[in-house]
Write a protein that holds these residues in place. Sequence first.
Motif, PDB file in Angstrom:
ATOM      1  N   PHE A 139       0.822  -1.211   0.074  1.00  0.00           N
ATOM      2  CA  PHE A 139      -0.073  -0.087   0.098  1.00  0.00           C
ATOM      3  C   PHE A 139       0.807   1.439  -0.026  1.00  0.00           C
ATOM      4  O   PHE A 139       0.667   2.166  -0.752  1.00  0.00           O
ATOM      5  CB  PHE A 139      -0.825   0.036   1.144  1.00  0.00           C
ATOM      6  CG  PHE A 139      -1.863   1.190   1.463  1.00  0.00           C
ATOM      7  CD1 PHE A 139      -2.863   1.491   0.611  1.00  0.00           C
ATOM      8  CD2 PHE A 139      -1.459   2.308   2.406  1.00  0.00           C
ATOM      9  CE1 PHE A 139      -3.681   2.793   0.697  1.00  0.00           C
ATOM     10  CE2 PHE A 139      -2.214   3.301   2.366  1.00  0.00           C
ATOM     11  CZ  PHE A 139      -3.300   3.596   1.627  1.00  0.00           C
ATOM     12  N   MET A 140       1.922   1.339   0.904  1.00  0.00           N
ATOM     13  CA  MET A 140       3.005   2.380   1.094  1.00  0.00           C
ATOM     14  C   MET A 140       3.403   2.759  -0.338  1.00  0.00           C
ATOM     15  O   MET A 140       3.683   3.971  -0.952  1.00  0.00           O
ATOM     16  CB  MET A 140       3.678   2.261   2.099  1.00  0.00           C
ATOM     17  CG  MET A 140       4.748   3.423   2.468  1.00  0.00           C
ATOM     18  SD  MET A 140       5.698   3.074   3.880  1.00  0.00           S
ATOM     19  CE  MET A 140       6.758   1.480   3.404  1.00  0.00           C
ATOM     20  N   THR A 141       3.892   1.578  -0.907  1.00  0.00           N
ATOM     21  CA  THR A 141       4.820   1.770  -2.150  1.00  0.00           C
ATOM     22  C   THR A 141       3.605   2.125  -3.451  1.00  0.00           C
ATOM     23  O   THR A 141       4.086   2.909  -4.220  1.00  0.00           O
ATOM     24  CB  THR A 141       5.446   0.457  -2.519  1.00  0.00           C
ATOM     25  OG1 THR A 141       6.239  -0.047  -1.602  1.00  0.00           O
ATOM     26  CG2 THR A 141       6.084   0.356  -4.017  1.00  0.00           C
ATOM     27  N   GLY A 142       2.628   1.740  -3.462  1.00  0.00           N
ATOM     28  CA  GLY A 142       1.692   2.242  -4.481  1.00  0.00           C
ATOM     29  C   GLY A 142       1.192   3.384  -4.353  1.00  0.00           C
ATOM     30  O   GLY A 142       1.112   4.399  -5.496  1.00  0.00           O
ATOM     31  N   ILE A 143       1.043   4.043  -3.131  1.00  0.00           N
ATOM     32  CA  ILE A 143       0.876   5.638  -2.998  1.00  0.00           C
ATOM     33  C   ILE A 143       1.854   6.471  -3.453  1.00  0.00           C
ATOM     34  O   ILE A 143       1.550   7.352  -3.937  1.00  0.00           O
ATOM     35  CB  ILE A 143       0.361   6.069  -1.683  1.00  0.00           C
ATOM     36  CG1 ILE A 143      -0.965   5.258  -1.097  1.00  0.00           C
ATOM     37  CG2 ILE A 143       0.546   7.367  -1.281  1.00  0.00           C
ATOM     38  CD1 ILE A 143      -2.376   5.681  -1.651  1.00  0.00           C
ATOM     39  N   GLY A 337      18.866   6.719 -10.610  1.00  0.00           N
ATOM     40  CA  GLY A 337      18.869   7.976 -11.115  1.00  0.00           C
ATOM     41  C   GLY A 337      17.657   8.197 -12.292  1.00  0.00           C
ATOM     42  O   GLY A 337      17.546   9.157 -12.951  1.00  0.00           O
ATOM     43  N   HIS A 338      16.695   6.979 -12.356  1.00  0.00           N
ATOM     44  CA  HIS A 338      15.511   6.911 -13.072  1.00  0.00           C
ATOM     45  C   HIS A 338      14.606   7.733 -12.496  1.00  0.00           C
ATOM     46  O   HIS A 338      14.079   7.641 -11.419  1.00  0.00           O
ATOM     47  CB  HIS A 338      15.362   5.532 -13.311  1.00  0.00           C
ATOM     48  CG  HIS A 338      13.961   5.322 -14.019  1.00  0.00           C
ATOM     49  ND1 HIS A 338      13.939   5.406 -15.419  1.00  0.00           N
ATOM     50  CD2 HIS A 338      12.717   5.056 -13.628  1.00  0.00           C
ATOM     51  CE1 HIS A 338      12.745   5.201 -15.592  1.00  0.00           C
ATOM     52  NE2 HIS A 338      11.990   5.037 -14.621  1.00  0.00           N
ATOM     53  N   ILE A 339      13.639   8.505 -13.543  1.00  0.00           N
ATOM     54  CA  ILE A 339      12.273   9.179 -13.230  1.00  0.00           C
ATOM     55  C   ILE A 339      11.544   8.479 -14.164  1.00  0.00           C
ATOM     56  O   ILE A 339      11.638   8.490 -15.368  1.00  0.00           O
ATOM     57  CB  ILE A 339      12.558  10.670 -13.376  1.00  0.00           C
ATOM     58  CG1 ILE A 339      13.329  11.206 -12.206  1.00  0.00           C
ATOM     59  CG2 ILE A 339      11.202  11.412 -13.284  1.00  0.00           C
ATOM     60  CD1 ILE A 339      12.908  11.259 -11.098  1.00  0.00           C
ATOM     61  N   SER A 340      10.181   8.265 -13.624  1.00  0.00           N
ATOM     62  CA  SER A 340       9.353   7.598 -14.345  1.00  0.00           C
ATOM     63  C   SER A 340       8.613   8.664 -15.471  1.00  0.00           C
ATOM     64  O   SER A 340       8.399   9.853 -14.640  1.00  0.00           O
ATOM     65  CB  SER A 340       7.910   7.030 -13.531  1.00  0.00           C
ATOM     66  OG  SER A 340       6.781   6.901 -14.236  1.00  0.00           O
ATOM     67  N   PRO A 341       8.616   8.441 -16.678  1.00  0.00           N
ATOM     68  CA  PRO A 341       8.032   9.460 -17.486  1.00  0.00           C
ATOM     69  C   PRO A 341       6.566   9.750 -17.452  1.00  0.00           C
ATOM     70  O   PRO A 341       5.860  10.732 -17.885  1.00  0.00           O
ATOM     71  CB  PRO A 341       8.145   9.150 -18.875  1.00  0.00           C
ATOM     72  CG  PRO A 341       8.544   7.584 -18.763  1.00  0.00           C
ATOM     73  CD  PRO A 341       9.127   7.320 -17.490  1.00  0.00           C
ATOM     74  N   TYR A 348      11.898   3.426  -9.641  1.00  0.00           N
ATOM     75  CA  TYR A 348      12.780   2.379  -9.094  1.00  0.00           C
ATOM     76  C   TYR A 348      13.178   2.211  -7.764  1.00  0.00           C
ATOM     77  O   TYR A 348      13.031   1.307  -6.948  1.00  0.00           O
ATOM     78  CB  TYR A 348      13.897   2.144 -10.197  1.00  0.00           C
ATOM     79  CG  TYR A 348      13.833   1.909 -11.446  1.00  0.00           C
ATOM     80  CD1 TYR A 348      12.387   1.702 -11.942  1.00  0.00           C
ATOM     81  CD2 TYR A 348      14.896   2.104 -12.390  1.00  0.00           C
ATOM     82  CE1 TYR A 348      12.308   1.254 -13.399  1.00  0.00           C
ATOM     83  CE2 TYR A 348      14.711   1.788 -13.778  1.00  0.00           C
ATOM     84  CZ  TYR A 348      13.406   1.255 -14.126  1.00  0.00           C
ATOM     85  OH  TYR A 348      13.125   1.250 -15.426  1.00  0.00           O
ATOM     86  N   ASN A 349      13.406   3.615  -7.323  1.00  0.00           N
ATOM     87  CA  ASN A 349      13.885   3.799  -5.815  1.00  0.00           C
ATOM     88  C   ASN A 349      12.743   3.561  -5.098  1.00  0.00           C
ATOM     89  O   ASN A 349      12.722   2.934  -4.019  1.00  0.00           O
ATOM     90  CB  ASN A 349      14.482   4.970  -5.763  1.00  0.00           C
ATOM     91  CG  ASN A 349      15.542   5.428  -6.421  1.00  0.00           C
ATOM     92  OD1 ASN A 349      16.285   4.621  -6.964  1.00  0.00           O
ATOM     93  ND2 ASN A 349      15.724   6.640  -6.654  1.00  0.00           N
TER      94      ASN A 349
END
Length: 464
Positions: A139-143, A337-341, A348-349
């Motif tokens: 739940f925490m990750t999904g939010i 260093g990845h950001i979701s577009p 990833y982090n």
Amino acid sequence: MTNISGTQSAAKLQKTLGLWHIIIIGLAYIQPMTLFDTFGLVSEESNFHVPTSYIFALIAILLTSLSYGHMIRRYPSSGSAYTYAQKSIHPNVGFMVGWSSWLDYLLSPMVNIILAVIYLEALFPDINHWVWVVVLTAFMTGINLRGARFVANFNSMIVFVQLIVIAVFTWMVYSKLQAGFNADGPITAEQRYQLWSLEPFWNELTSVGALITGATLLCFSFTGFDSLSSLAEETKDTEKTLPKAIFLTALIAGIIFIISTYFMQIYFPNNPGSYFQNIAETQPEILMLVGGSLFQAYVLGFAIITVMASGISAHAGVSRLMYVMGRDGVINKKIFGHISPKNYTPSYNIMIVGAVALTAGFMDLDFVISLISFGALTAFSFVNLSVISRYALRDGRTKTAKEILNFVVVPLAGFIAVFALWLEVDQTSLKYGLIWAFGGILYLGYKTKGFKHPAPQHNEFDDK
């Protein structure tokens, strides 16, 4: 446009947060109701002076928050203390500060998972705790994957209800005291703590060392105000908004803690072991003793939501720190260093932090909190030193009394206040914190080819 993710994506963090969004995230991270959890342990360590320990901690925190403000104006980066030390002192020092800060940021979501499981086990003792660990972590990750603005909106109502719960609880304690009763029974004239006396703050049992020990433990309660600096790249008008939000978050939380624990200390005036079976996990028993089983059930049910809100905010903070360290290349750039577009989050982090949080099922609360204290105190210390190094030594901002006050006196006072907390730090915290730091030194030696080169850094700021 600079490719900051190390992949084909040029996505970056978006500025969507205003002043109250930041304060809400900070208060959710701090989780004001944590005062119920820490009361027993701090009461024992401080010789029954919890509100004074909060005052000691708040002084150190507010001084340090001013240093965070100065550094944010100079370096509005999500790297927080890592970036400040890297740019103001030395890249290698910055790496070690960031590495040590992981003990604060990376373990904070885990603490909230552990607390939520404690509350759930009190309500549903027959369900295996691993069920709760997995469900809560997911739940925490999904939010967090939805973005920082979504985190702030989710936390707003939760923070508001927390404040109501604390107000109702404090009123209940006050009513009992006003009627002449504490947890031991009728209050007699001979008893040390009387309503409206100053005894809970200072009396013949007061020991400065004990108060500082209590304050060291309470750094955990304030953990969150500093992590707000990791939202720098998602805050509107960062240089103006974020310093104000950090100071106000710490101040609001401190006032709440001091007022509430003043009445609690009068109500529970003696050895916490005489009131609580487990002084390290006192919230369920405190709620029962003050409000009864129905009140306990309602508040514990809500407390599960509050610790998740705190965990969600902590999760957001550490994922940004990891992102900046990944963007710099001190850890793997393609992953960290990845950001979701799509949602403009370091996705990833966020998932890595979620995986770490799953280990909460193996961890003891006291042990994790002690490690968090090591990471937090390291960050606080070097943020204060970074102000002196950057502004006073490098920029020569010592020509007026105001500059000397802002860039030497206040950060030095902040450092001294934090150093006083270091002197009373838990030995377990120190031992394992130093082991963790040694691991960081070995990795840094590998990354810099035997310290022949400085740790890599992202050329985001003009450092003239």
